[in-house]
Motif scaffolding. Structure first.
Motif, PDB file in Angstrom:
ATOM      1  N   SER A  11       0.810  -0.935  -0.342  1.00  0.00           N
ATOM      2  CA  SER A  11       0.110   0.124   0.332  1.00  0.00           C
ATOM      3  C   SER A  11       0.673   1.450  -0.507  1.00  0.00           C
ATOM      4  CB  SER A  11      -0.393   0.092   1.448  1.00  0.00           C
ATOM      5  OG  SER A  11      -0.168  -0.117   2.517  1.00  0.00           O
ATOM      6  N   THR A  12       2.110   0.965   0.617  1.00  0.00           N
ATOM      7  CA  THR A  12       3.096   2.704   0.691  1.00  0.00           C
ATOM      8  C   THR A  12       3.604   2.885  -0.580  1.00  0.00           C
ATOM      9  OG1 THR A  12       3.442   1.854   3.181  1.00  0.00           O
ATOM     10  CG2 THR A  12       4.841   3.217   1.517  1.00  0.00           C
ATOM     11  N   MET A  45       1.369   4.178  -3.013  1.00  0.00           N
ATOM     12  CA  MET A  45       0.672   5.753  -2.762  1.00  0.00           C
ATOM     13  C   MET A  45       2.101   6.123  -3.599  1.00  0.00           C
ATOM     14  SD  MET A  45      -1.413   5.894   1.028  1.00  0.00           S
ATOM     15  CE  MET A  45      -0.171   5.026   2.022  1.00  0.00           C
ATOM     16  N   ARG A  65       0.188   9.721  -4.168  1.00  0.00           N
ATOM     17  CA  ARG A  65      -0.110  10.354  -2.265  1.00  0.00           C
ATOM     18  C   ARG A  65       0.535  10.775  -1.265  1.00  0.00           C
ATOM     19  NH1 ARG A  65      -4.961   6.008  -2.135  1.00  0.00           N
ATOM     20  NH2 ARG A  65      -5.600   7.541  -0.185  1.00  0.00           N
ATOM     21  N   THR A  66       1.584  10.007  -0.817  1.00  0.00           N
ATOM     22  CA  THR A  66       2.186   9.903  -0.099  1.00  0.00           C
ATOM     23  C   THR A  66       3.736  10.391  -0.357  1.00  0.00           C
ATOM     24  OG1 THR A  66       2.531   7.793   0.530  1.00  0.00           O
ATOM     25  CG2 THR A  66       0.981   8.770   2.078  1.00  0.00           C
TER      26      THR A  66
END
Length: 328
Positions: free
Chosen positions: A65-66, A69, A74-75
């Motif tokens: 998920s990281t 993103m 998103r991050t």
């Protein structure tokens, strides 16, 4: 004209201004991290799961998920562990050294890094020298004690098109170990008058030092919360502004809300009397009093509307201006 696909690698600009080797043709020179990461992943045709497994073999643990993103922007990878992951990914994705680690990490709006990057700019106000003077007098010319997480201004006009007053609501958040003060200002230039506004705090605080400048009509005041806040705590404040007299309507009316500091959400709500509706309204979002960024005309359904509302998120400095015309 030469086909870009057949261009020599030596004709492409280096990805860093340090004399490093030129980029392979299938990697973009765009400095933005999400663009580079997405291109490098597509180039190797690796799934997020496979990348995660490769990272494990390099002794780095990053969740799928990281990685997702990071790829979508998103991050951003900020921490030391994340930077070690980028170094490993440069090897896994077969990019030149520094392609990912040296990419520009754009600050995400609303992040703590974004809030910290915004500097106070009194010059966005009409009478910035007066504001700066009071700012020094009350000792608020350093880093702010409070963050303006939310501000909404509600404004009323009567049947003659005269400005009747406004209510400003705020949600403040302490960014210092102890936060209780914020500097506020009202400037009546937008209404075509120079008479100062009376300020009445209705909830959440009180007025400390206040300066009224007769020449400009600006009122600058120290807003003190009812209770000091610890870092991270929030408080609601509401105050009203009313003109000391009713002046004739301005031939080119507008209402302007500006901020010298960052605001999480900024809103404006204008109420008009049925006997005097606004015509051809438009919005300007701007950085400086004298330098509007651009004008957005509202759709025809807003022509003659008795309520006009607009909002903006994560305003660094500047604000919103609503303009319209009167019939006749």
């Amino acid at each position: 004209m030469q086909d870009p696909k057949s261009a020599s690698p030596d004709s492409r600009p280096p990805f860093l201004n340090t004399g490093d080797e030129p980029l392979p043709l299938d990697l973009p020179a765009d400095p933005d991290f999400p663009t580079r990461f997405q291109a490098a992943v597509q180039r190797r045709n690796l799934s997020l799961h496979r990348m995660r497994e490769h990272l494990k073999s390099h002794g780095v643990s990053v969740s799928a998920s990281t990685l997702s993103m990071w790829r979508t922007g998103r991050t951003k990878p900020w921490r030391d562990q994340s930077l070690r992951a980028l170094q490993a990914l440069e090897s896994i994705l077969d990019t030149p050294p520094g392609y990912l680690t040296a990419a520009e990490q754009q600050v995400e709006k609303g992040s703590e890094s974004w809030w910290a990057s915004i500097q106070t700019r009194p010059e966005v106000l009409n009478h910035s020298e007066e504001y700066a003077q009071v700012r020094r007098e009350v000792g608020l010319d350093g880093p702010p004690e409070l963050r303006n997480a939310f501000m909404h201004c509600t404004v009323w006009y009567n049947e003659n098109g005269q400005f009747m007053g406004a209510r400003s609501t705020h949600i403040f958040q302490a960014v210092a170990a102890r936060g209780e003060r914020s500097l506020q200002a009202t400037f009546p230039d937008a209404h075509g008058d120079r008479n100062p506004h009376r300020v009445n705090v209705r909830a959440g605080g009180r007025i400390g030092l206040q300066r009224v400048f007769e020449g400009s009509g600006q009122t600058v005041f120290e807003l003190i919360l009812d209770q000091p806040l610890e870092r991270g705590q929030m408080a609601y404040v509401e105050y009203e502004m009313t003109p000391s007299r009713l002046d004739a309507p301005r031939s080119r009316p507008l209402y302007d809300v500006r901020t010298t500091n960052a605001i999480g959400q900024l809103g404006m709500e204008l109420h008009f009397h049925p006997d005097c509706p606004p015509r051809r309204p438009k919005i300007r979002r701007h950085n400086m009093a004298s330098q509007p960024e651009g004008t957005e005309f509202l759709d025809d359904s807003k022509d003659g509307a008795l309520l006009l509302v607009t909002t903006d998120e994560f305003v660094a400095n500047g604000g919103i201006c609503m303009e319209w015309e009167w019939d006749g």
